[in-house]
Design a protein around this motif. Structure first.
Motif, PDB file in Angstrom:
ATOM      1  N   GLY A  46       0.716  -1.314   0.025  1.00 29.55           N
ATOM      2  CA  GLY A  46       0.085   0.010   0.033  1.00 29.55           C
ATOM      3  C   GLY A  46       0.833   1.396  -0.083  1.00 29.55           C
ATOM      4  O   GLY A  46       0.345   2.071  -0.744  1.00 29.55           O
ATOM      5  N   ILE A  47       2.118   1.509   0.895  1.00 25.79           N
ATOM      6  CA  ILE A  47       2.798   2.242   0.837  1.00 25.79           C
ATOM      7  C   ILE A  47       3.585   2.410  -0.620  1.00 25.79           C
ATOM      8  O   ILE A  47       3.676   3.817  -1.071  1.00 25.79           O
ATOM      9  CB  ILE A  47       3.688   2.303   1.987  1.00 25.79           C
ATOM     10  CG1 ILE A  47       3.066   2.270   3.297  1.00 25.79           C
ATOM     11  CG2 ILE A  47       4.768   3.443   1.737  1.00 25.79           C
ATOM     12  CD1 ILE A  47       4.001   1.968   4.509  1.00 25.79           C
ATOM     13  N   MET A  48       3.777   1.555  -1.018  1.00 22.92           N
ATOM     14  CA  MET A  48       4.597   1.573  -2.260  1.00 22.92           C
ATOM     15  C   MET A  48       3.814   2.169  -3.539  1.00 22.92           C
ATOM     16  O   MET A  48       4.285   2.987  -4.268  1.00 22.92           O
ATOM     17  CB  MET A  48       5.340   0.234  -2.876  1.00 22.92           C
ATOM     18  CG  MET A  48       6.431   0.000  -1.918  1.00 22.92           C
ATOM     19  SD  MET A  48       7.084  -1.567  -2.057  1.00 22.92           S
ATOM     20  CE  MET A  48       7.770  -1.455  -3.749  1.00 22.92           C
ATOM     21  N   GLN A  49       2.440   1.906  -3.427  1.00 20.88           N
ATOM     22  CA  GLN A  49       1.454   2.462  -4.212  1.00 20.88           C
ATOM     23  C   GLN A  49       1.224   3.758  -3.953  1.00 20.88           C
ATOM     24  O   GLN A  49       1.097   4.708  -4.796  1.00 20.88           O
ATOM     25  CB  GLN A  49       0.229   1.419  -4.191  1.00 20.88           C
ATOM     26  CG  GLN A  49       0.288   0.146  -4.748  1.00 20.88           C
ATOM     27  CD  GLN A  49      -1.223  -0.559  -4.518  1.00 20.88           C
ATOM     28  OE1 GLN A  49      -2.215  -0.042  -4.222  1.00 20.88           O
ATOM     29  NE2 GLN A  49      -0.913  -1.876  -4.547  1.00 20.88           N
ATOM     30  N   TYR A  50       1.327   4.233  -2.607  1.00 20.43           N
ATOM     31  CA  TYR A  50       0.980   5.584  -2.431  1.00 20.43           C
ATOM     32  C   TYR A  50       2.290   6.330  -2.830  1.00 20.43           C
ATOM     33  O   TYR A  50       2.172   7.625  -3.282  1.00 20.43           O
ATOM     34  CB  TYR A  50       1.098   5.777  -0.955  1.00 20.43           C
ATOM     35  CG  TYR A  50       0.945   6.999  -0.303  1.00 20.43           C
ATOM     36  CD1 TYR A  50      -0.395   7.799  -0.145  1.00 20.43           C
ATOM     37  CD2 TYR A  50       2.101   7.789   0.412  1.00 20.43           C
ATOM     38  CE1 TYR A  50      -0.458   9.117   0.475  1.00 20.43           C
ATOM     39  CE2 TYR A  50       2.034   8.969   0.791  1.00 20.43           C
ATOM     40  CZ  TYR A  50       0.613   9.709   0.816  1.00 20.43           C
ATOM     41  OH  TYR A  50       0.791  10.784   1.231  1.00 20.43           O
ATOM     42  N   VAL A  51       3.336   6.121  -2.662  1.00 18.79           N
ATOM     43  CA  VAL A  51       4.593   6.538  -3.113  1.00 18.79           C
ATOM     44  C   VAL A  51       4.651   6.870  -4.668  1.00 18.79           C
ATOM     45  O   VAL A  51       4.968   7.749  -5.158  1.00 18.79           O
ATOM     46  CB  VAL A  51       6.003   5.649  -2.927  1.00 18.79           C
ATOM     47  CG1 VAL A  51       6.948   6.185  -3.480  1.00 18.79           C
ATOM     48  CG2 VAL A  51       6.032   5.947  -1.434  1.00 18.79           C
TER      49      VAL A  51
END
Length: 280
Positions: A88-93
C-alpha cells in the motif's frame, strides 16, 4: 465580503500544507512543504509518536506521517498484514511521485523502510532507522528460523484468548520497559491497548518472520541508524547492530545515550538534531 476573504485565503493555505488521506492499509497525514519525508511509526503506535519531530521537520520538509491499519482508530485489515502495508505504501509513493523521499522509521517502521529499499527499483533518497533491526525475530528467538514462524501457535492463541485485565497488565509492563520517561508510559500502554487484537498478534508474527539480514545487501542508498543504548548498554547494542547490519554496504550508526527504545521520548533534542544532520 472583505472580512471573509483573508479567512478563506488562510483556509486554502492550510489545506495546501496539511491534509489526511485514508488508504486501506494505513492513514497518512501530510504537513509542511519541501523535500518529502515518509515517517513510519513502530508497532502499535500512531503517527502521533512523531509529534515533536514533525513540529520541527515540517518547517522545511513535506512530512507524510503514517498510522498503520489496526493501530489507533485506523480500521484493521486481514492477514497478511505487513505485506499489505508495504504494498500500500509503495502504491502511495508511486501515485504521489515520492520516489526520492527520505524514509524515517522507528522500530517496525525502520524495518519496513529497509524492506522497501531492497526492492529492485527503489530510488529513495535515504533511510533513517531509529532503533530497528533487519530481523526482530533473530533478536527475540533462540536458534531463529523464519520458516518455523506461523500464525497458528499456542503463544498466539494465548494472546488472542487473554482477558482484558491480563492484557492490560502485560501492556503496562511492556510500556515501562520501552521508555525511561515515565510520563510517556501511559501513552505507550494506551497505544497497545487500542490496537486491534488480531493485528497485535498476527501483525507481530509477520514482523518476527521477516528476516532481511541477507537481502539488505541489495540496498543502494545510504542508511543512518540511530540506536538506543538502554537497557543493555552501548557495547551490547553495538555488537547486536553490527552483526545484523554486516551485509549492508553503506550505513552509519549513532548511539543515543540514556535512552531506551522510544528515543523520541527519552532524548527528543538529541533525536531531532541527529535527524537534521542526516537530512543535510
Amino acid at each position: 465580503m472583505k472580512t471573509f476573504k483573508p479567512i478563506i485565503l488562510l483556509a486554502i493555505c492550510l489545506m495546501s500544507i496539511t491534509f489526511q488521506a485514508q488508504e486501506k492499509a494505513f492513514r497518512v497525514e501530510v504537513k509542511g512543504q519541501g523535500e518529502p519525508i515518509l515517517l513510519f511509526p513502530g508497532f502499535t503506535c500512531t503517527g502521533d509518536v512523531w509529534q515533536d519531530v514533525v513540529e520541527e521537520l515540517s518547517k522545511t520538509n513535506e512530512c507524510h506521517i503514517f498510522t498503520f491499519a489496526g493501530f489507533g482508530d485506523v480500521p484493521a485489515i486481514e492477514t497478511p498484514w505487513l505485506s499489505q502495508v508495504k504494498e500500500g505504501i509503495m502504491q502511495y509513493v508511486s501515485k504521489n511521485k515520492l520516489q526520492k523521499a527520505t524514509i524515517i522509521g522507528h522500530s517496525l517502521g525502520g524495518t519496513l523502510g529497509l524492506w522497501m529499499a531492497t526492492e529492485e527499483h527503489a530510488v529513495y533518497n535515504k533511510i533513517i532507522v531509529i532503533d530497528a533491526l533487519p530481523s526482530t525475530g533473530a533478536l527475540m528467538i533462540p536458534n531463529f528460523n523464519s520458516e518455523t514462524i506461523v500464525y497458528d501457535n499456542p503463544f498466539n492463541q494465548s494472546l488472542l484468548d487473554m482477558d482484558e485485565t491480563s492484557f492490560e497488565a502485560m501492556a503496562t509492563q511492556m510500556a515501562s520497559n520501552m521508555s525511561l520517561n515515565k510520563e510517556k508510559h501511559t501513552l505507550i500502554k494506551d497505544w497497545i491497548l487500542k490496537t486491534d487484537r488480531k493485528t497485535y498478534v498476527y501483525g507481530y508474527t509477520d514482523l518476527l518472520k521477516l528476516d532481511l539480514r541477507d537481502t539488505i545487501s541489495k540496498i543502494t542508498i545510504p542508511v543512518a541508524i540511530l540506536a538506543a543504548t538502554e537497557p543493555y548498554g552501548e557495547d551490547v547494542v553495538k555488537q547486536t547492530f553490527n552483526e545484523q547490519y554486516k551485509k549492508l554496504g553503506d550505513y552509519s550508526i549513532k548511539f543515543a545515550k540514556d535512552a531506551a527504545h522510544f528515543i523520541m521520548f527519552d532524548q527528543p533534542e538529541w533525536l531531532i538534531n541527529a535527524i537534521k544532520e542526516e537530512l543535510q
